[in-house]
Scaffold this active site. Sequence first.
Site, PDB file in Angstrom:
ATOM      1  N   ASP A 218       0.869  -1.166   0.000  1.00  0.00           N
ATOM      2  CA  ASP A 218       0.000   0.000   0.000  1.00  0.00           C
ATOM      3  C   ASP A 218       0.916   1.229   0.000  1.00  0.00           C
ATOM      4  O   ASP A 218       2.108   1.137   0.309  1.00  0.00           O
ATOM      5  CB  ASP A 218      -0.955   0.002   1.205  1.00  0.00           C
ATOM      6  CG  ASP A 218      -2.174   0.914   0.949  1.00  0.00           C
ATOM      7  OD1 ASP A 218      -2.114   1.763   0.028  1.00  0.00           O
ATOM      8  OD2 ASP A 218      -3.183   0.799   1.669  1.00  0.00           O
TER       9      ASP A 218
HETATM   10  C1  BGC Z   1      -5.066   3.342  -0.011  1.00  0.00           C
HETATM   11  C2  BGC Z   1      -5.124   2.376  -1.183  1.00  0.00           C
HETATM   12  C3  BGC Z   1      -4.884   3.126  -2.466  1.00  0.00           C
HETATM   13  C4  BGC Z   1      -3.528   3.836  -2.372  1.00  0.00           C
HETATM   14  C5  BGC Z   1      -3.185   4.643  -3.618  1.00  0.00           C
HETATM   15  C6  BGC Z   1      -3.799   4.166  -0.027  1.00  0.00           C
HETATM   16  O1  BGC Z   1      -3.864   5.174   0.945  1.00  0.00           O
HETATM   17  O2  BGC Z   1      -5.148   2.612   1.188  1.00  0.00           O
HETATM   18  O3  BGC Z   1      -6.365   1.749  -1.239  1.00  0.00           O
HETATM   19  O4  BGC Z   1      -4.889   2.237  -3.551  1.00  0.00           O
HETATM   20  O5  BGC Z   1      -3.576   4.743  -1.275  1.00  0.00           O
HETATM   21  O6  BGC Z   1      -4.001   5.753  -3.721  1.00  0.00           O
END
Ligand code: BGC
Length: 790
Positions: A218
């Site tokens: 993530d």
């Molecule tokens: C979120 C993800 C997301 C990523 C990119 C993170 O903060 O938890 O779900 O894909 O950011 O935006």
Amino acid sequence: MITKLTIKEKISLLNGKTAWLTKNIDRIQLPSLEMSDGPHGIRKEKENSREALPATLFPPTTTLASTFNKELAYQMGSALAQEAKEKGVKLILAPGVNIKRNPGCGRNFEYYSEDPILSGEMASSYISGIQSENVGACVKHFAANSQEKYRLTIDSVVDERALREIYLPSFKKAVESNVATIMACYNKVNGIHGCENKELLTDILRNEWGFKGLVVSDWGAVSNPVESIKNGLDLEMPNSNGYNSKKIYEAYKKGQITEAEIDRACNKVIELVKKYQQVLPEKANIEANEEIAKAIAREGIVLLKNEGMLPINKTEKIAVVGEFARKPRTQGGGSSNINPYKMETILGEIEKYTTNYAFFPGYCLQEDCFNQELIDEVISEVEKFDKVIVFVGVINEAEGIDREDLKLPQGQLELIKALHRVNPQIIICISSGSVVEIDFEKQAKAILNCNLLGQVNGTPLLDILFGKVSPSGRLNETYAFQLEDYSSSKNFADSNNAVYYEESIFVGYRYFNTFGKKVRYPFGYGLSYCPFTYSDLTVDSSTIKKDKKIVVTCKVKNNGSMEAKEVVQLYIENNDSSVYKAKRELKKFTKIELAPQEEKKVEFILDYQDFAYYDVNMKQFHVDKGIYQIQICKNIEEVILSHNVNKKENEEGFIEHKKTAYHNSEWKITTDDFAELMGRTLPPKSIERTAPFTMDSIPEDFQSTFWGRILYKQLIKRALALLPKDASESDKKFIVVNATQMPIRGIVAIGGAGVSPKNAEGIIDFANGKVIRGIIKILKKEKKYEKNMV
Ligand code: BGC
């Protein structure tokens, strides 16, 4: 390709190029791969901006789940993939399959259900839809990432059975659907960071489930890049300005990570890029996608109550009340926030259905929605109307922020109360990404849970209100009376270090139904305009055997006078086991369409595994001996048809389970019972996070010192400055929470903030009161390491 790369080049590939691109290496003709967020639209950012390009805003995942319609999930996936291709995007960061452990989770609108079968089946069709168009999907957030509070650092303490039976199955199903990538979570799982968790990323995901794709972190989740790669991560996102590549390179030189380990991860990145490299941009069919969005919205609306109010007759005089009829709530805030091509509203569409209506805003869109003048205005008129439709809902739901209660805003509740006193012919339409407390039930004669409907939010709802379509959505979460009723509420978003999943497998209906707790509306519930009758259940075997499937059929008839869809749900109940179990569990479901008076035969095929639970002694799924009841249900509480089957013997190796507090028929679980179940001392739920601060501290902790407070305020200012001026309140909250709850190491890893490791040290020194030294380090311009790598 990998043989042509230097070790530095290999290492550099393990980290993104920008927020949305992998690195390219022109020397070997390896391009970058572009990815974008989903799940309910393609959120591709404009160049050098956080603003997104326009895209179809589909109904969010919770609505898709409420359709119980796998075909629609497939269609949505393929429509999304077409829009991705048009924008040059090769990988969609979706679906999110985290279990809705508690309705307070601020991100529930992005997830499917409290039930792993519904979640896994719907996600699997969605993934197949995306990947049928040669675009990759990314199932997230692996695993046990079911709250937003301290989501970047919290430790989810979960027992093995709950992990295997509740939190992992949807991911397993995604792997079985050949999902291209999986995103490791921010949180720790049983003490180990999601991105470094060997048990999850290597033992279970690759060795047990046979996952062949890529594991991506993530955004900013990597704590220790060397440990991450060694334990199964392949790609760190976004771009850490090369600082983490430097750490990996240094570890390699010291023999702390081998070239084979680096190659494993690097190969996965190359494979992914090459797999989608040839896919060229194509024009998406926006009109067709809008039709899919509309179908999902229509089937995702759940009729909760109807005392002869619906459908509305065209001749009736209607009061349309609620600002949401003019400015609808259609999605949640955060990384999934879509910039829609267009936006329907109830007011914009209603004239196609009736001209016999008047509109009253009734409340304003501030946090509590309260506005006495607007209430008085509608109250003075509302007596004249035959029926009153009130559009209400939750104002803000966003990634990063959990809800503190499930109540509607005060102003909306006051409005309903006032309307009821004058004209009780009330129909309430609720927009919300998760459960709301329906304590106003008696003040309404009809209630619809509309979930969140996306850009096509007017016509689908009006089709139902005016009887063009019969409602067919079902609840994907239990609607209890209040937040405190949920088994997880005792341990939810209330601590800064660890969250105990104390309820074990008894999440959602598994708790309410097993322990006989009353709820307002059960899981799987939803009314129709047509009565259905169920008959002729057949089960082709009376015994459960290892390699034998069991075929179950029944007939369903539409006794109504219009075409309607029905969700047929199959549950299994087994109560004579030595293992504690949920009373009844969903195993299969299907949605059928029936013309008036039409009857159809429905068939389900049960596998041996459908009768299994995870046996912690045997370390595998196991079917206990005993009687199992196959039940065809309207919802978790209403069994219509049932038939018993028998498992005669237990396999060798099975040991009877000794009784624990979880076996009791009454729910009295304590933290000691949970510690016993975990078989170890639990980490403290909360810890005092004061000075001296470290790389693992979060800016929120800084508030305990004078210099820390100064820094904290500055960080908030800097974070807000990243947003466009007209950013929504939920976007502002989202960015502030991300900035203040992200560990300092994560701020370096996220790259975009431009904070180098030296700067980060400076931030920590400053907060620790070493002000001058801190400032010098904060101001120091550090060379981006990646320049040396490629
Ligand atoms: C979120 C993800 C997301 C990523 C990119 C993170 O903060 O938890 O779900 O894909 O950011 O935006």
